[in-house]
Motif scaffolding. Structure first.
Motif, PDB file in Angstrom:
ATOM      1  N   THR A 157       0.814   3.018 -14.687  1.00 13.91           N
ATOM      2  CA  THR A 157       0.106   3.492 -13.497  1.00 13.91           C
ATOM      3  C   THR A 157       0.541   4.903 -13.125  1.00 13.91           C
ATOM      4  O   THR A 157      -0.293   5.774 -12.833  1.00 13.91           O
ATOM      5  CB  THR A 157       0.373   2.546 -12.313  1.00 13.91           C
ATOM      6  OG1 THR A 157       0.068   1.206 -12.697  1.00 13.91           O
ATOM      7  CG2 THR A 157      -0.470   2.934 -11.106  1.00 13.91           C
ATOM      8  N   ALA A 158       1.852   5.154 -13.136  1.00  8.71           N
ATOM      9  CA  ALA A 158       2.376   6.456 -12.716  1.00  8.71           C
ATOM     10  C   ALA A 158       1.972   7.572 -13.675  1.00  8.71           C
ATOM     11  O   ALA A 158       1.545   8.655 -13.250  1.00  8.71           O
ATOM     12  CB  ALA A 158       3.897   6.379 -12.606  1.00  8.71           C
ATOM     13  N   TYR A 186       1.139  -1.889  -8.666  1.00  5.17           N
ATOM     14  CA  TYR A 186      -0.242  -2.306  -8.499  1.00  5.17           C
ATOM     15  C   TYR A 186      -0.681  -2.954  -9.814  1.00  5.17           C
ATOM     16  O   TYR A 186      -0.209  -2.567 -10.885  1.00  5.17           O
ATOM     17  CB  TYR A 186      -1.138  -1.100  -8.173  1.00  5.17           C
ATOM     18  CG  TYR A 186      -2.492  -1.502  -7.621  1.00  5.17           C
ATOM     19  CD1 TYR A 186      -2.626  -1.883  -6.289  1.00  5.17           C
ATOM     20  CD2 TYR A 186      -3.621  -1.526  -8.442  1.00  5.17           C
ATOM     21  CE1 TYR A 186      -3.856  -2.277  -5.785  1.00  5.17           C
ATOM     22  CE2 TYR A 186      -4.851  -1.921  -7.946  1.00  5.17           C
ATOM     23  CZ  TYR A 186      -4.962  -2.299  -6.618  1.00  5.17           C
ATOM     24  OH  TYR A 186      -6.179  -2.702  -6.123  1.00  5.17           O
ATOM     25  N   GLU A 190       0.834  -1.199   0.000  1.00  6.57           N
ATOM     26  CA  GLU A 190       0.000   0.000   0.000  1.00  6.57           C
ATOM     27  C   GLU A 190       0.870   1.251   0.000  1.00  6.57           C
ATOM     28  O   GLU A 190       1.962   1.266   0.555  1.00  6.57           O
ATOM     29  CB  GLU A 190      -0.920   0.000   1.222  1.00  6.57           C
ATOM     30  CG  GLU A 190      -1.948  -1.128   1.210  1.00  6.57           C
ATOM     31  CD  GLU A 190      -2.908  -1.039   2.386  1.00  6.57           C
ATOM     32  OE1 GLU A 190      -2.809  -0.052   3.145  1.00  6.57           O
ATOM     33  OE2 GLU A 190      -3.743  -1.939   2.537  1.00  6.57           O
ATOM     34  N   GLY A 191       0.377   2.293  -0.641  1.00 11.11           N
ATOM     35  CA  GLY A 191       1.098   3.555  -0.674  1.00 11.11           C
ATOM     36  C   GLY A 191       1.455   3.966  -2.090  1.00 11.11           C
ATOM     37  O   GLY A 191       1.408   3.160  -3.023  1.00 11.11           O
ATOM     38  N   THR A 192       1.812   5.222  -2.259  1.00 12.00           N
ATOM     39  CA  THR A 192       2.172   5.728  -3.579  1.00 12.00           C
ATOM     40  C   THR A 192       3.562   5.241  -3.972  1.00 12.00           C
ATOM     41  O   THR A 192       4.419   5.008  -3.125  1.00 12.00           O
ATOM     42  CB  THR A 192       2.166   7.264  -3.582  1.00 12.00           C
ATOM     43  OG1 THR A 192       3.079   7.735  -2.586  1.00 12.00           O
ATOM     44  CG2 THR A 192       0.778   7.807  -3.296  1.00 12.00           C
ATOM     45  N   GLY A 193       3.757   5.083  -5.259  1.00  5.61           N
ATOM     46  CA  GLY A 193       5.068   4.694  -5.761  1.00  5.61           C
ATOM     47  C   GLY A 193       5.302   3.206  -5.855  1.00  5.61           C
ATOM     48  O   GLY A 193       6.355   2.779  -6.339  1.00  5.61           O
ATOM     49  N   ILE A 208       6.436   1.138  -8.964  1.00 10.74           N
ATOM     50  CA  ILE A 208       5.260   1.377  -9.784  1.00 10.74           C
ATOM     51  C   ILE A 208       5.610   1.277 -11.268  1.00 10.74           C
ATOM     52  O   ILE A 208       6.718   1.605 -11.685  1.00 10.74           O
ATOM     53  CB  ILE A 208       4.687   2.782  -9.451  1.00 10.74           C
ATOM     54  CG1 ILE A 208       3.299   2.979 -10.049  1.00 10.74           C
ATOM     55  CG2 ILE A 208       5.648   3.880  -9.905  1.00 10.74           C
ATOM     56  CD1 ILE A 208       2.623   4.265  -9.565  1.00 10.74           C
ATOM     57  N   ARG A 243      -1.647   8.476 -13.446  1.00  9.87           N
ATOM     58  CA  ARG A 243      -2.001   9.098 -12.172  1.00  9.87           C
ATOM     59  C   ARG A 243      -1.462  10.520 -12.052  1.00  9.87           C
ATOM     60  O   ARG A 243      -2.130  11.390 -11.484  1.00  9.87           O
ATOM     61  CB  ARG A 243      -1.466   8.239 -11.024  1.00  9.87           C
ATOM     62  CG  ARG A 243      -1.876   8.705  -9.630  1.00  9.87           C
ATOM     63  CD  ARG A 243      -1.387   7.714  -8.583  1.00  9.87           C
ATOM     64  NE  ARG A 243      -2.001   6.399  -8.751  1.00  9.87           N
ATOM     65  CZ  ARG A 243      -1.611   5.303  -8.108  1.00  9.87           C
ATOM     66  NH1 ARG A 243      -0.589   5.369  -7.259  1.00  9.87           N
ATOM     67  NH2 ARG A 243      -2.217   4.151  -8.312  1.00  9.87           N
ATOM     68  N   TYR A 244      -0.277  10.783 -12.632  1.00 10.43           N
ATOM     69  CA  TYR A 244       0.377  12.065 -12.376  1.00 10.43           C
ATOM     70  C   TYR A 244       0.583  12.945 -13.613  1.00 10.43           C
ATOM     71  O   TYR A 244       0.863  14.134 -13.467  1.00 10.43           O
ATOM     72  CB  TYR A 244       1.737  11.831 -11.711  1.00 10.43           C
ATOM     73  CG  TYR A 244       1.626  11.097 -10.394  1.00 10.43           C
ATOM     74  CD1 TYR A 244       1.114  11.720  -9.258  1.00 10.43           C
ATOM     75  CD2 TYR A 244       2.017   9.761 -10.294  1.00 10.43           C
ATOM     76  CE1 TYR A 244       1.000  11.039  -8.054  1.00 10.43           C
ATOM     77  CE2 TYR A 244       1.909   9.071  -9.088  1.00 10.43           C
ATOM     78  CZ  TYR A 244       1.399   9.712  -7.976  1.00 10.43           C
ATOM     79  OH  TYR A 244       1.287   9.038  -6.790  1.00 10.43           O
TER      80      TYR A 244
END
Length: 468
Positions: free
Chosen positions: A335-336, A190, A184-187, A331, A339-340
């Protein structure tokens, strides 16, 4: 006194029969032995089952390794061109001496491969038909039944020893470990579309290697620290992947497709998603080895050794790569970037189901290129047509190193890896390849170690600076 006509005719008939019988025996000689390309045939049959079973890349390499090891150790007992590897492994393998005389070393080696693969692969029982096909072909070509029977016995003895050795490598204990859950968590990694598959082989690095001392023997530099803010090193990595993906040339698309090798690729068909059944990266390199062996017309023993060493190397490369993948748990670009940077962005290739750092194809391809360069030379030109069955054009390479570099950069073109994962993967693969060749040559500083260097797809000076 001249012979009566009847006796003369009888003598002539006996002479013709004698000559004719000798001629027939020459056409179907009793000393027939299978040619070297039969090794590639077994590899192809194993690969067909792997695609059918959707075998993941690390496990596919493990299957190849033990099957080829069985064949190598059968042949090594009588063929000086195929030295034994059992005693050079990190944990030595004990191989029984054949107790049955009058066998064919080549037939026994091929049968040992098929029998070992048959027990390891999920659909391995289908290889029984291939065993019978091999035996029938040898029988048709004049090999005596007693030789075939003796060959089966020798193959079974060695296959059983290799299977017992495989059972102790720790793979079967993986099922006792806790079920893997994404961090769990950013970076962190997934699951990604379209299949959102669970993580593949999160504990593969715990199995016993063949040549490596441990999975962490060649630990890479850590990945750039996760920091999605504009101007950070990681932001530059994301943006570089996005820009490359948005401006791909036709050639870059062809390269990405050629080296895709994703057994988990899916295709939408209406409301269904259907698997595309692609070969693994390791299988691709095993087929390249077969191409080189055929092109160079190497002996049966040499071909067996090349395939075996390559398979063992691929497995070790996956072991150390997977150690870092699940240590850093980084990541994926898909996904990255969504998301960003750009919620609508899509990579050209489908993202495989495991963490990003390191690039597995970069590691195993560079290691494979090192081993094949050892056997065939650093400037060995060949045409790779292994992807023709998937509708892709053959590609011409001037060396194995060039092919490995292209395989590495294909991961950037495909949008599934960041540049530092590719470059650091090359460096780790180079070290694995060096280790294997040193083991084979019994030299800590051989010519190979001094001269061979992986092609720098991403020179370190081009990478963003690491965050403190």
């Amino acid at each position: 006194m001249p012979l009566p006509v009847s006796r003369f005719l009888l003598s002539m008939l006996l002479l013709v029969a004698s000559v004719g019988g000798q001629s027939c025996r020459r056409m179907v000689p009793a000393d027939y032995e299978p040619p070297a390309d039969r090794i590639g045939w077994v590899v192809d049959e194993m690969n067909e089952l792997m695609m059918h079973d959707v075998t993941n890349p690390p496990l596919a390499a493990r299957f190849f390794a033990y099957a080829l090891l069985a064949g190598n150790e059968v042949l090594a007992q009588t063929d000086s061109t195929c030295p034994a590897l059992a005693g050079q492994l990190h944990v030595p393998l004990t191989v029984p001496r054949p107790a049955t005389p009058g066998y064919s070393p080549r037939v026994a080696a091929l049968l040992a491969m098929l029998q070992t693969a048959g027990k390891l692969q999920p659909s391995g029982s289908e290889l029984k038909a291939r065993e019978q096909e091999l035996l029938d072909d040898c029988r048709h070509r004049g090999m005596p039944a007693e030789v075939l029977a003796a060959s089966q016995q020798v193959a079974q003895q060695v296959a059983q020893a290799v299977l017992a050795y495989a059972k102790q490598d720790g793979y079967y204990r993986i099922s006792d470990r806790p079920r893997y859950s994404p961090t769990e968590g950013t970076g962190y990694w997934y699951p990604t579309p379209p299949g959102y598959f669970a993580a593949v082989e999160p504990y593969f690095s715990t199995i016993r290697p063949f040549f490596l001392d441990s999975a962490g023997q060649y630990a890479p530099a850590p990945p750039l620290a996760f920091a999605p803010t504009k101007g950070s090193g990681f932001y530059q990595l994301m943006d570089s992947v996005r820009q490359v993906g948005n401006t791909l040339t036709t050639e870059q698309r062809q390269i990405a497709s050629f080296w895709d090798c994703n057994p988990f690729a899916m295709q939408d068909q209406g409301h269904l998603q259907v698997g595309l059944k692609k070969m693994s990266p390791g299988a691709h390199w095993m087929k390249i080895a077969g191409t080189a062996c055929r092109q160079s017309r190497v002996s049966f023993g040499r071909a067996m050794q090349v395939h075996t060493v390559l398979a063992l190397t691929l497995t070790d490369a996956f072991i150390c790569c997977w150690k870092e993948k699940y240590r850093s748990n980084r990541i994926r670009p898909e996904t990255a970037i969504r998301r960003y940077l750009d919620p609508q962005w899509k990579p050209m290739l489908q993202t495989p189901p495991f963490p990003e750092y390191l690039s597995g194809h970069s590691v195993i391809s560079t290691a494979a290129a090192g081993v094949l360069s050892h056997y065939f030379g650093p400037a060995y030109a060949y045409t790779d047509d292994t992807e023709k069955e998937f509708g892709l054009k053959p590609r011409r390479f001037t060396s194995f190193q060039q092919a490995a570099a292209e395989a590495a950069v294909s991961r950037l073109y495909g949008g599934i890896h960041f540049p530092d994962a590719v470059r650091q993967g090359q460096l780790q693969g180079h070290k694995v390849g060096q280790l294997v060749v040193r083991r084979l040559t019994h030299s800590a500083t051989g010519e190979y170690a001094q001269s061979y260097q992986p092609t720098a797809v991403f020179p370190l000076t081009r990478l963003p600076k690491r965050n403190p």
